[in-house]
Design a protein around this motif. Structure first.
Motif, mmCIF file in Angstrom:
data_model
loop_
_atom_site.group_PDB
_atom_site.id
_atom_site.type_symbol
_atom_site.label_atom_id
_atom_site.label_comp_id
_atom_site.label_asym_id
_atom_site.label_seq_id
_atom_site.Cartn_x
_atom_site.Cartn_y
_atom_site.Cartn_z
ATOM 1 N N ILE A 319 0.865 -1.181 0.000
ATOM 2 C CA ILE A 319 0.000 0.000 0.000
ATOM 3 C C ILE A 319 0.892 1.219 0.000
ATOM 4 C CG2 ILE A 319 -1.729 1.288 1.305
ATOM 5 C CD1 ILE A 319 -2.707 -1.333 2.452
ATOM 6 N N HIS A 320 0.844 1.981 -1.074
ATOM 7 C CA HIS A 320 1.697 3.165 -1.133
ATOM 8 C C HIS A 320 0.862 4.412 -0.872
ATOM 9 C CE1 HIS A 320 4.898 5.872 -2.102
ATOM 10 N NE2 HIS A 320 4.092 6.502 -2.919
ATOM 11 N N LEU A 321 1.283 5.195 0.112
ATOM 12 C CA LEU A 321 0.553 6.417 0.430
ATOM 13 C C LEU A 321 1.196 7.594 -0.288
ATOM 14 C CD1 LEU A 321 -0.081 5.842 4.215
ATOM 15 C CD2 LEU A 321 -1.694 5.708 2.320
ATOM 16 N N PRO A 322 0.444 8.280 -1.128
ATOM 17 C CA PRO A 322 1.017 9.423 -1.835
ATOM 18 C C PRO A 322 1.313 10.557 -0.865
ATOM 19 C CG PRO A 322 -1.334 9.212 -2.312
ATOM 20 C CD PRO A 322 -0.956 8.030 -1.482
ATOM 21 N N PRO A 323 2.317 11.384 -1.168
ATOM 22 C CA PRO A 323 2.584 12.537 -0.301
ATOM 23 C C PRO A 323 1.396 13.502 -0.334
ATOM 24 C CG PRO A 323 3.923 12.653 -2.296
ATOM 25 C CD PRO A 323 3.248 11.319 -2.293
#
Ligand SMILES: Nc1ncnc2c1ncn2[C@@H]1O[C@H](COP(=O)(O)OP(=O)(O)OP(=O)(O)O)[C@@H](O)[C@H]1O
Ligand SMILES: [Mg+2]
Length: 453
Positions: A319-323
């Motif tokens: 799960i990649h959280l965008p800035p």
């Protein structure tokens, strides 16, 4: 200053600077302790409570990179996230200041500093820190009143929709998840949310911050130890894996593991079995692993610093959280959320944001992401004089505007940018801009020519 004397820890490896700071703050009524190395800071913070820490970013071993200062910040966050830390950076070390804020520093001041400004920054942080700690004490006394279940997760933006869908799909499962994203993007919130959405929610999630674990402690912390396994092992002790049986184990800052530690962790993940240190009994547990890191794990794998097999074990789902700067649509909601939270916590009647403040919030680069936003709004709530937070109370300083891409710039480009900004700030007045930059007028003129400005 508030009723009780404020206790300040000042850290710098230059004795003359320490002396000067000690005199300055003592004369303002502070109780001052000093430390000349990161180790001494850790020892002091481990021993007693401070109202604030004022620390230099550079120490002997590595006098310009600020590496030791950054590592120290990470360590301190793990020890006590409520301790307000103000960092002192060398003039021009923008990257350092921005990185420090990302790691949880509350504010920064550039050397050579202006005493008035330094006193103001520290005083604000002491008051803020006290307010935060007071409210945390109240909260823990009122545990029963606290909302249970999943923590607030605000995510209406387009960039967050795929993330939410993925979370909803895998939350209830037993799949291991790896959460990635810059500092302060909400990785811990997502971990808590995933746990709360799972059948394991009846038991508490167990968290280990691997960034804060000293080398020798790793095994006994994770796997436990038998009495007598080492000098301090006075009794049998269960490790985090056992505590997390039938629950979720959150391994934070996973990229900080050494290769030896990675091998030990991998074995447990592969076999589902382990032994306490000093015991031969093999134990089995049923644990779901959620890991998080702000490092680029693929790059770490490519560089040979992170085992590929371990990576594959952990990232069943990634799960990649965008800035935050890539999901600005969420800013108004997030800002309102934090404002309501701080206003209630500190009993302030601040209802919203003045238009100029909202504009400033939307334009700012947020290098420290949601955490920085939460801190900025908490501070603004306490400083607000009227019913609406104003741009001035948000107190953004120009450093932040240049922060997002600063890593991509050359030294020359950074210099040019800083000069342009200093000139803009002082409406083209070269004398004032030179002062602000710490240069003589003629030195600034030479640079203006060189950069064709
Ligand atoms: N989407 C969100 N909605 C509401 N609050 C959020 C959201 N994302 C983050 N927060 C809040 O922002 C703060 C930072 O989040 P968190 O600690 O989860 O970040 P992180 O990615 O784990 O950072 P780090 O890498 O520094 O450990 C917390 O106070 C958290 O509650
Ligand atoms: Mg975190």
């Amino acid at each position: 200053m508030s009723p009780a004397t404020a206790r300040l820890l000042v850290a710098d490896d230059a004795r003359d600077i320490l002396d000067a700071l000690e005199i300055l703050f003592r004369s303002e009524g502070y109780e001052v302790e000093t430390a000349t190395s990161p180790l001494a800071v850790v020892a002091a913070v481990g021993e007693r409570d401070f109202d604030a820490l004022l620390m230099d970013m550079n120490y002997m071993r590595d006098t310009t990179g600020g590496r030791e200062g950054l590592d120290l910040l990470t360590r301190l966050q793990a020890m006590d996230a409520t301790l307000p830390v103000v960092v002192m950076t060398a003039w021009g070390s923008i990257v350092g200041a921005v990185e420090a804020l990302r790691r949880g520093a509350r504010d920064y001041i550039q050397k050579p500093f202006d005493n008035e400004r330094l006193l103001h920054v520290v005083r604000t942080q002491v008051e803020l820190g006290r307010a935060i700690r007071r409210s945390q004490r109240l909260e823990s006394e009122n545990l029963a009143l606290r909302a249970t279940g999943a923590p607030a997760l605000i995510a209406q933006s387009a960039a967050m929709q795929p993330v939410l869908r993925l979370m909803e799909r895998i939350g209830p499962s037993d799949a291991n998840a790896l959460i990635t994203g810059e500092h302060g993007t909400g990785k811990e919130v997502v971990a808590a949310w995933l746990h709360a959405a799972s059948p394991r929610a009846a038991r508490a999630m167990v968290t280990v911050n691997l960034g804060g674990l000293a080398e020798g402690v790793f095994e006994s912390e994770l796997f436990g130890h038998a009495k007598g396994a080492f000098t301090d092992a006075k009794a049998d002790r269960a490790g985090r894996f056992e505590l997390a049986d039938q629950s979720t184990l959150f391994l934070d800052e996973i990229a900080n593991l050494t290769l030896t530690q990675q091998a030990k962790l991998l074995r447990v993940l592969q076999e589902g079995e382990f032994e306490r240190v000093g015991s031969s009994k093999t134990r089995r547990v049923d644990v779901r692993i959620i890991a998080a890191t702000n490092a680029d794990v693929r790059a770490e794998v490519a560089a040979g610093r992170f085992r590929e097999d371990l990576f594959f074990r952990l990232n069943t789902v990634e799960i990649h959280l965008p800035p935050l700067r890539e999901r600005r649509e969420d800013l108004p909601l997030l800002a309102a959320h934090f404002l309501a939270q701080s206003a209630a916590r500190y009993r302030r009647s601040v209802a919203g944001f003045a238009p100029d403040a909202m504009r400033a919030l939307l334009e700012y680069a947020w290098p420290g992401n949601v955490r920085e936003l939460a801190h900025a709004i908490e501070r603004a709530t306490l400083l607000a004089e009227g019913g609406l937070v104003t741009a001035a109370e948000l107190n953004f300083r120009p450093i932040s505007e240049v922060s997002p891409r600063i890593e991509d710039l050359s030294l020359e480009e950074v210099e040019r940018l800083l000069i342009t900004k200093a000139l803009a700030r002082h409406e083209g007045n070269v004398t004032l801009a030179a002062q602000a930059l710490g240069l003589s007028r003629s030195a600034l003129y030479r640079r203006l020519q060189r950069h064709g400005l």
